[in-house]
Design an enzyme around this catalytic site. Structure first.
Site, mmCIF file in Angstrom:
data_model
loop_
_atom_site.group_PDB
_atom_site.id
_atom_site.type_symbol
_atom_site.label_atom_id
_atom_site.label_comp_id
_atom_site.label_asym_id
_atom_site.label_seq_id
_atom_site.Cartn_x
_atom_site.Cartn_y
_atom_site.Cartn_z
ATOM 1 C CE1 TYR A 140 -45.298 11.591 42.065
ATOM 2 C CE2 TYR A 140 -44.033 10.010 43.362
ATOM 3 C CZ TYR A 140 -44.871 11.120 43.296
ATOM 4 O OH TYR A 140 -45.274 11.731 44.448
ATOM 5 C CG ASP B 271 -55.234 15.359 34.800
ATOM 6 O OD1 ASP B 271 -54.552 16.076 34.053
ATOM 7 O OD2 ASP B 271 -54.910 15.092 35.969
#
Length: 372
Positions: free
Chosen positions: A22, A274
């Protein structure tokens, strides 16, 4: 000019010794011809510019990929530079790691220099290993669990970071109990959603499932209160509690606007977030433009304003005052949502479940912390 009080640094870029299914950052490795590493030149310039500001408190997060790939000497140098350039500021260092390389030397370093370690551990073995595997396809749970025990035994401060995905969302009781029984009483749950084609990737957690997960974790958290005080820490709940009590929440997803920190890549490139470390959002490079200038640039303000630009149904929602539309990436990275948050249904499940009790906790907290 606004001072920078929070930076996230990726000294090894997206490079990692795991290959979690993931992971949203893996694809970024394709942008680099070799393993990315931060040079001492970039590190020196970064800390010199950051600590020259008139900010009494500064939070520094070290992340990846996997930041331990830089080796301990790099962080010893970072501490030396903080001591050299610091001007009496309170500097809080956080370090997010998958735990594979943690040994006694790392644990002692974290303890001695008061680094808060965020350890990525999704729960018991069958849950953690479902997606968190190495490049050979083997699970990583045993090494990470051992790293948790080593860090705790050394006296280092440890938070556990658990990704809530399509598999783990089924086991809130098992995850919470596992962490608690292993001494990991400071927990952060990170919902996983990534786009794939015109929809979401199959490992992403659905809004309905995540809403049920939050409700159950909330109930487990409350059961463990003693004399009106929590005995475990759930970061998102505590951030909400600040908000209910009338203070700025301690998590950026709950703020009205974004742009409260900077992401700094291994080569000095700077981004507003981010999750938006992509060419269109690059603010510049700290070797060419000082960090305070980049932080106060119009593009940073534009990014921050995206969060408060909500669709009409969000603006009319009674829970908007708390969720604030959620994280920007969960609204903008999937065009099919038309600006709505992927976890909207989760919030509409959780807040009716928790609202009255959150209000009560906030009122009690204010009563106990109000000086007369």
């Amino acid at each position: 000019m606004r001072p920078i009080t929070n930076v996230l640094i990726k000294p090894s870029g997206p490079d990692c010794n795991l290959a979690c299914n993931y992971c949203f950052y893996l694809e970024k490795l394709q942008s680099y011809p070799r393993a990315p590493r931060m040079s001492e030149t970039v590190l020196d310039a970064l800390l010199r510019q950051l600590l020259a500001q008139p900010a009494p408190q500064i939070s520094i997060g070290w992340q990846g990929g996997e930041p331990t790939l830089m080796g301990l000497p790099f962080y010893r140098k970072a501490v030396e530079l903080m001591q050299r350039y610091g001007r009496g500021q309170a500097i809080a260092n956080g370090f997010q790691t998958n735990g594979l390389l943690i040994d006694h030397a790392w644990a002692k370093f974290f303890r001695d220099y008061q680094f808060l370690v965020g350890l990525s551990l999704d729960g018991p073995e069958h849950i953690h290993n479902h997606y968190r595997r190495n490049h050979a396809g083997s699970g990583s749970w045993r090494k990470v669990r051992d790293a948790a025990h080593l860090l705790l035994d050394s006296g280092a401060e440890v938070n556990v970071l658990s990704v809530v995905n399509a598999y783990s969302v089924q086991f809130p009781d098992e995850i919470y109990t596992f962490h608690k029984e292993n001494g990991l009483r400071f927990m952060q749950f990170i919902p996983c959603v990534e786009t794939e084609g015109v929809g979401v990737a199959n490992f992403s957690v659905s809004a309905a499932s995540y809403g049920a997960f939050l409700c159950r974790i909330f109930d487990l958290w409350l059961v463990d209160f003693v004399n009106g005080a929590p005995t475990t820490s759930i970061r998102w709940f505590e951030a909400l509690l600040f908000q209910y009590a009338g203070f700025p929440p301690t998590e950026c997803s709950l703020l009205e606007t974004c742009g409260s920190y900077l992401l700094i890549e291994h080569n000095g490139d700077v981004y507003p977030c981010d999750f938006f470390a992509e060419p269109g959002w690059k603010l510049g490079n700290l070797l060419e433009t000082p960090l305070p200038v980049l932080f106060n640039a119009p593009q940073q303000a534009t990014f921050g304003g995206l969060k408060s630009t909500l669709p009409a149904d969000c603006r009319a929602c009674e829970w908007r005052v708390h969720c604030r539309g959620g994280c920007t990436k969960d609204r903008l990275r999937n065009p099919a949502l038309d600006g709505r948050n992927h976890f909207c249904k989760a919030y509409k499940t959780f807040f009716p479940h928790a609202d009255v009790r959150m209000q009560g906790l906030a009122n009690e907290w204010k009563k106990q912390n109000t000086t007369t």
